[in-house]
Design a protein around this motif. Structure first.
Motif, mmCIF file in Angstrom:
data_model
loop_
_atom_site.group_PDB
_atom_site.id
_atom_site.type_symbol
_atom_site.label_atom_id
_atom_site.label_comp_id
_atom_site.label_asym_id
_atom_site.label_seq_id
_atom_site.Cartn_x
_atom_site.Cartn_y
_atom_site.Cartn_z
ATOM 1 N N LEU A 1 4.923 120.664 16.800
ATOM 2 C CA LEU A 1 5.747 119.511 16.447
ATOM 3 C C LEU A 1 6.344 118.809 17.672
ATOM 4 O O LEU A 1 6.685 117.623 17.604
ATOM 5 N N SER A 2 6.451 119.514 18.792
ATOM 6 C CA SER A 2 7.044 118.891 19.981
ATOM 7 C C SER A 2 6.219 117.708 20.464
ATOM 8 O O SER A 2 6.754 116.769 21.062
ATOM 9 N N LYS A 3 4.927 117.730 20.205
ATOM 10 C CA LYS A 3 4.051 116.632 20.633
ATOM 11 C C LYS A 3 4.090 115.446 19.675
ATOM 12 O O LYS A 3 3.625 114.362 20.029
ATOM 13 N N VAL A 4 4.600 115.640 18.484
ATOM 14 C CA VAL A 4 4.584 114.575 17.469
ATOM 15 C C VAL A 4 5.873 113.783 17.595
ATOM 16 O O VAL A 4 6.955 114.278 17.285
ATOM 17 N N ARG A 5 5.754 112.544 18.034
ATOM 18 C CA ARG A 5 6.914 111.724 18.365
ATOM 19 C C ARG A 5 7.094 110.583 17.375
ATOM 20 O O ARG A 5 6.127 109.881 17.044
ATOM 21 N N PRO A 6 8.309 110.353 16.883
ATOM 22 C CA PRO A 6 8.538 109.239 15.967
ATOM 23 C C PRO A 6 8.519 107.912 16.708
ATOM 24 O O PRO A 6 8.986 107.816 17.848
ATOM 25 N N TYR A 7 7.980 106.894 16.040
ATOM 26 C CA TYR A 7 7.961 105.559 16.633
ATOM 27 C C TYR A 7 7.822 104.518 15.540
ATOM 28 O O TYR A 7 7.406 104.828 14.419
ATOM 29 N N TYR A 8 8.172 103.265 15.870
ATOM 30 C CA TYR A 8 8.049 102.167 14.911
ATOM 31 C C TYR A 8 6.606 102.060 14.408
ATOM 32 O O TYR A 8 5.655 102.373 15.123
ATOM 33 N N GLY A 9 6.451 101.523 13.191
ATOM 34 C CA GLY A 9 5.118 101.365 12.634
ATOM 35 C C GLY A 9 4.492 102.727 12.387
ATOM 36 O O GLY A 9 5.146 103.668 11.927
ATOM 37 N N HIS A 10 3.206 102.832 12.663
ATOM 38 C CA HIS A 10 2.496 104.100 12.572
ATOM 39 C C HIS A 10 2.653 104.790 11.217
ATOM 40 O O HIS A 10 2.736 106.019 11.135
ATOM 41 N N ASP A 11 2.741 103.981 10.159
ATOM 42 C CA ASP A 11 2.779 104.539 8.808
ATOM 43 C C ASP A 11 1.414 104.459 8.144
ATOM 44 O O ASP A 11 1.212 105.007 7.060
ATOM 45 N N GLU A 12 0.438 103.800 8.800
ATOM 46 C CA GLU A 12 -0.924 103.682 8.273
ATOM 47 C C GLU A 12 -1.922 104.473 9.106
ATOM 48 O O GLU A 12 -3.063 104.673 8.701
ATOM 49 N N HIS A 13 -1.503 104.885 10.296
ATOM 50 C CA HIS A 13 -2.371 105.644 11.199
ATOM 51 C C HIS A 13 -1.484 106.480 12.112
ATOM 52 O O HIS A 13 -0.277 106.266 12.186
ATOM 53 N N PHE A 14 -2.082 107.458 12.781
ATOM 54 C CA PHE A 14 -1.361 108.135 13.851
ATOM 55 C C PHE A 14 -2.117 107.914 15.160
ATOM 56 O O PHE A 14 -3.324 107.704 15.182
#
Length: 336
Positions: free
Chosen positions: A211-224
């Motif tokens: 989980l440390s590599k998974v970063r929240p950011y704007y958008g990115h609700d349709e793809h990662f």
């Protein structure tokens, strides 16, 4: 010939209000038009040059348009090129996800342009061949045709108007696919919507190191969005700071309480901010000038990545490219 290609590209980029005038120099032309006009990788050793959002790539490899466990989307955009390590990673993630029953096949979005650099639309990063997008939709059966891939719609995994994952769409396979990607040693970080990060924090269980590599950011609700570390041999590649060792879940309160709140209304009569001038070649790493002017990589290398039913990226673009307004693109940030 390059000038002619640039002029043709301008026809698809009128929305930006910037087209190359006859006789204009590279120094004055927006770099995004110069790099978007290149249809093939440069010859020479593979090198990622500069930072993810300010650079280019020499000697890029192409991801085949169709593989056993993936399909490349929006082929007319010609953005399926990257560092060979990136191409190999996509193929490995796709194979592992299919073999373990997690995901039947990846729908691969943008990687980089043939010579990297800034794009005419859609991304600030993806410039050095070390970023790629994976749609949050499994590859359908039967497979999509080349034409269908141009207009196949994006789909958010959030409930409409919220930052909450829609459980009518989401299941453990979505989590496990992102976990597979984050567990690869080459991966530096993965960008997802804050709502997705929250869901992952809630459902990860005891194994939380990834989980440390998974970063929240704007958008990115349709793809990662997957980002690799700078690769050995790319001495001019500028790395991004480390993500740290924690699971990152404590950061989410700032996202929901601050970053994702509606912006404050502007004061009456306030002047709009002055637009930032477009990046030109002179503002990029010096080595990118040589990448832009380098000869084309061997035709056999380009053809090898062209995929079934597509003779070459350039010929595909000419045959199937729809009007720019007809191609749906991801939202820059989720709706509230």
């Amino acid at each position: 010939m390059k000038l002619r290609r640039l002029l043709l590209l301008c026809g698809a980029a009128l929305y930006a209000g910037m087209c190359l005038a006859p006789g204009a120099s590279h120094a004055e032309t927006p770099a995004k038009l110069l790099f978007s006009a290149e249809r093939s990788p440069s010859a020479g050793q593979t090198q990622s040059i500069g930072f993810y959002s300010d650079g280019c790539i020499a000697g890029a490899a192409a991801l085949p348009a169709d593989g056993e466990n993936w399909q490349v989307m929006r082929l007319s955009r010609n953005r399926r090129y990257g560092h060979p390590a990136t191409i190999a990673l996509i193929e490995r993630i796709a194979a592992q996800a299919a073999r373990t029953g997690v995901w039947p096949g990846l729908l691969v979005g943008d990687i980089s342009q043939p010579r990297g650099g800034p794009m005419a639309s859609g991304h600030a990063s993806h410039q050095v061949g070390l970023d790629f997008d994976v749609w949050l939709q499994p590859m359908p059966s039967p497979r999509l045709s080349a034409q269908q891939r141009e207009t196949y719609p994006f789909r958010s995994v959030l409930r409409k108007g919220t930052f909450t994952v829609d459980d009518r769409i989401w299941n453990s396979h979505y989590r496990d696919l992102i976990k597979i990607a984050a567990s690869q040693r080459e991966v530096q970080r993965i960008f997802v919507n804050p709502g997705i990060k929250k869901k992952l924090c809630e459902t990860a269980g005891r194994d939380r190191a990834w989980l440390s590599k998974v970063r929240p950011y704007y958008g990115h609700d349709e793809h990662f969005h997957v980002r690799l570390f700078c690769q050995p041999g790319s001495t001019d590649c500028k790395p991004q700071p480390a993500v740290g060792s924690g699971d990152g879940c404590s950061e989410l309160s700032w996202w929901f309480n601050v970053a994702l709140q509606p912006p404050k209304p502007k004061k009456p009569g306030a002047k709009p901010p002055k637009p930032k001038p477009p990046l030109t070649l002179s503002g990029m790493p010096a080595a990118c000038r040589a990448v832009l002017s380098a000869p084309v990589k061997g035709s056999e290398a380009v053809a090898a990545g062209s995929g079934a039913g597509v003779s070459s990226p350039a010929s595909y673009s000419a045959a199937y490219a729809p009007p720019a307004s007809a191609v749906p693109v991801p939202t820059p940030r989720p709706l509230r």
